[in-house]
Scaffold this motif. Structure first.
Motif, PDB file in Angstrom:
ATOM      1  N   GLU A   1      -5.434   4.396  -1.682  1.00  0.00           N
ATOM      2  CA  GLU A   1      -5.682   2.960  -1.555  1.00  0.00           C
ATOM      3  C   GLU A   1      -6.638   2.411  -2.611  1.00  0.00           C
ATOM      4  O   GLU A   1      -6.428   1.329  -3.133  1.00  0.00           O
ATOM      5  CB  GLU A   1      -6.244   2.697  -0.153  1.00  0.00           C
ATOM      6  CG  GLU A   1      -6.500   1.251   0.119  1.00  0.00           C
ATOM      7  CD  GLU A   1      -7.140   1.019   1.480  1.00  0.00           C
ATOM      8  OE1 GLU A   1      -7.000  -0.103   1.968  1.00  0.00           O
ATOM      9  OE2 GLU A   1      -7.766   1.933   2.033  1.00  0.00           O
TER      10      GLU A   1
ATOM     11  N   TYR B   1      -3.556  -1.933  -6.496  1.00  0.00           N
ATOM     12  CA  TYR B   1      -4.095  -2.788  -5.433  1.00  0.00           C
ATOM     13  C   TYR B   1      -5.116  -3.763  -6.025  1.00  0.00           C
ATOM     14  O   TYR B   1      -5.148  -4.954  -5.694  1.00  0.00           O
ATOM     15  CB  TYR B   1      -4.717  -1.881  -4.368  1.00  0.00           C
ATOM     16  CG  TYR B   1      -5.233  -2.543  -3.115  1.00  0.00           C
ATOM     17  CD1 TYR B   1      -4.909  -3.846  -2.769  1.00  0.00           C
ATOM     18  CD2 TYR B   1      -6.052  -1.823  -2.232  1.00  0.00           C
ATOM     19  CE1 TYR B   1      -5.395  -4.421  -1.599  1.00  0.00           C
ATOM     20  CE2 TYR B   1      -6.535  -2.384  -1.065  1.00  0.00           C
ATOM     21  CZ  TYR B   1      -6.209  -3.687  -0.751  1.00  0.00           C
ATOM     22  OH  TYR B   1      -6.692  -4.243   0.414  1.00  0.00           O
TER      23      TYR B   1
ATOM     24  N   ARG C   1       0.845  -1.203   0.000  1.00  0.00           N
ATOM     25  CA  ARG C   1       0.000   0.000   0.000  1.00  0.00           C
ATOM     26  C   ARG C   1       0.881   1.255   0.000  1.00  0.00           C
ATOM     27  O   ARG C   1       0.582   2.237  -0.670  1.00  0.00           O
ATOM     28  CB  ARG C   1      -0.933   0.008   1.220  1.00  0.00           C
ATOM     29  CG  ARG C   1      -1.757   1.282   1.291  1.00  0.00           C
ATOM     30  CD  ARG C   1      -2.767   1.267   2.418  1.00  0.00           C
ATOM     31  NE  ARG C   1      -3.453   2.555   2.497  1.00  0.00           N
ATOM     32  CZ  ARG C   1      -4.436   2.825   3.348  1.00  0.00           C
ATOM     33  NH1 ARG C   1      -4.879   1.905   4.162  1.00  0.00           N
ATOM     34  NH2 ARG C   1      -4.991   4.025   3.371  1.00  0.00           N
TER      35      ARG C   1
END
Length: 443
Positions: free
Chosen positions: A109, A118, A93
């Motif tokens: 994120e 991600y 992250r």
């Protein structure tokens, strides 16, 4: 009364103890006979599991507790999978956040390049969990709140179309709590909403109390003045995380763009990306805050509980706000027809929008899963934004499935957060470099 068997996938997560405490708090509503933890990171899970086993023994000794890294043991004889996995942990992250910032682009994120990176890591992990569930407990349901929910939901729609998975996000839950508090109600359970959008990309169009009185004017007046910040917080802002205070107050600028609706806070990344870059510290991002804060606290507290053999006086907190997971599980288990905001295939819920888009809309949930409530036609402004964003999400999933560099570059280029195709490519090449062990090979 039937008691349920639950596996928490992502047993080593810092959120897991709060979820366990929340489940124990709700046993009258959702009785449990067995809680299992599953994670592929044995050492990390062990620390959380050892403490949670003590908590379960002290509060509900009749519940069987199992912690395992073996999929067969984890997924056999279960009714629900509660999934909150983070492939690559906070270390990845941190890269999602810091790499885009090198190019003057916000790293976040679930939004923009960080969310895309991600997503490319999460797809395989979530599909693997579905496959285990279907192999060992084919009648179970997966309640997935792994991020980035929008990309994960599109991947499950496209690649596991018949699986019993429901994707849900806690952000609207948190904002609705604030709306209720702002106008003097005690809980979001006292309001009924209409809402449409994509995950982390939506708008409330109507909010009423249970008697049907329109609450929008009151809530709008508060948001116009304070965003989603609550007055007592503004007075005691030192007690609230600075980055969240910034997010909640920013909502007044989002609201100004379309005063007919109330915005999801994540729209700040799409409407004012340059403000977010200016506000960010490239040396110390949100991942660093979490690693230094919650992660350190949860692991040291779990280790203390294990060492002392008791959870008495623990500083671990019940994740009250995660009780929506119990509402969802209950709705399926007991056919309660609870009304909840879920991420589902559109199929006409938003009339003038792509049928195959995974939209976030109110649904009635029963034993056969969610039934979306039609939200009608949406205005051109939101429709244009959503079409661009849904194209990003679909391109990411296609890039993952086909191993296509071109499509991932297109996804980044299309994201509102990225200024142009050249920057998109530079960020992509850096992300590929650090994600080699997590992403499929791209050609």
């Amino acid at each position: 009364m039937k008691k349920f068997s639950v596996v928490i996938a992502g047993g080593g997560s810092t959120f897991t103890p709060g979820i366990v405490l929340m489940l124990l708090n709700n046993l009258d509503k959702f009785p449990i006979r067995q809680i299992k933890f599953y994670d592929n990171n044995a050492e990390r899970q062990q620390q959380i599991a050892d403490a949670c086993e003590i908590i379960v023994k002290e509060q509900a000794p009749e519940i069987v507790f199992v912690s395992t890294t073996d999929p067969q043991e984890a997924f056999t004889d279960i009714d629900f999978v509660m999934a909150h996995i983070r492939v690559g942990l906070y270390a990845m992250r941190e890269k999602d956040e810091k790499i885009p910032l090198k190019y003057g682009v916000i790293g976040q994120e679930t939004c923009g390049p960080g969310g895309i990176a991600y997503g490319m890591r999460s797809i395989g992990g979530v599909l693997e969990l579905i496959d285990y569930m279907e192999k060992y407990s084919p009648n179970a349901w997966m309640l997935n709140y792994s991020n980035p929910a929008a990309i994960v939901a599109e991947a499950t729609r496209k690649l596991r179309p018949n699986s019993k998975i429901i994707n849900i996000c806690d952000m609207p839950v948190g904002i609705e709590e604030r709306m209720a508090n702002a106008i003097g109600l005690s809980s979001r359970k006292e309001i009924v909403v209409r809402y449409y959008g994509l995950n982390h990309f939506g708008w409330w169009t109507d909010i009423r109390d249970t008697e049907g009185n329109d609450l929008m004017p009151k809530i709008k007046a508060h948001v116009k003045e304070h965003g989603y910040s609550l007055l007592e917080e503004i007075e005691e802002s030192q007690h609230t995380d600075a980055s969240w205070m910034h997010t909640f107050s920013k909502a007044k600028e989002l609201y100004a763009v379309d005063p007919d609706t109330l915005p999801n806070t994540y729209l700040k990344y799409y409407f004012y990306p340059q403000d977010e870059v200016a506000h960010a510290n490239p040396e110390y991002t949100r991942a660093n805050e979490v690693m230094a804060g919650r992660e350190k606290h949860v692991f040291s507290e779990c280790n203390r509980i294990t060492a002392e053999g008791t959870a008495k006086g623990t500083t671990l907190e019940v994740d009250e706000h995660a009780s929506y997971i119990v509402d969802l599980a209950r709705a399926i288990a007991y056919n309660t027809h609870e009304r909840m905001l879920l991420i589902v295939e559109n199929q006409g819920a938003v009339v003038n929008f792509d049928e195959t888009a995974m939209v976030e809309v109110p649904c009635i949930v029963g034993s056969n899963g969610p039934e979306p409530i039609v939200q009608g036609k949406i205005p051109r402004f939101q429709k244009g934004l959503m079409e661009q964003q849904v194209a990003v999400e679909k391109l990411v999933v296609e890039a993952w499935a086909e191993g296509s560099y071109q499509k991932l570059w297109q996804a980044l280029t299309l994201s509102r957060i990225v200024p142009n195709a050249r920057v998109a490519r530079e960020i992509l090449d850096d992300l590929i470099e650090v994600n080699k062990e997590f992403w499929p090979t791209l050609n």
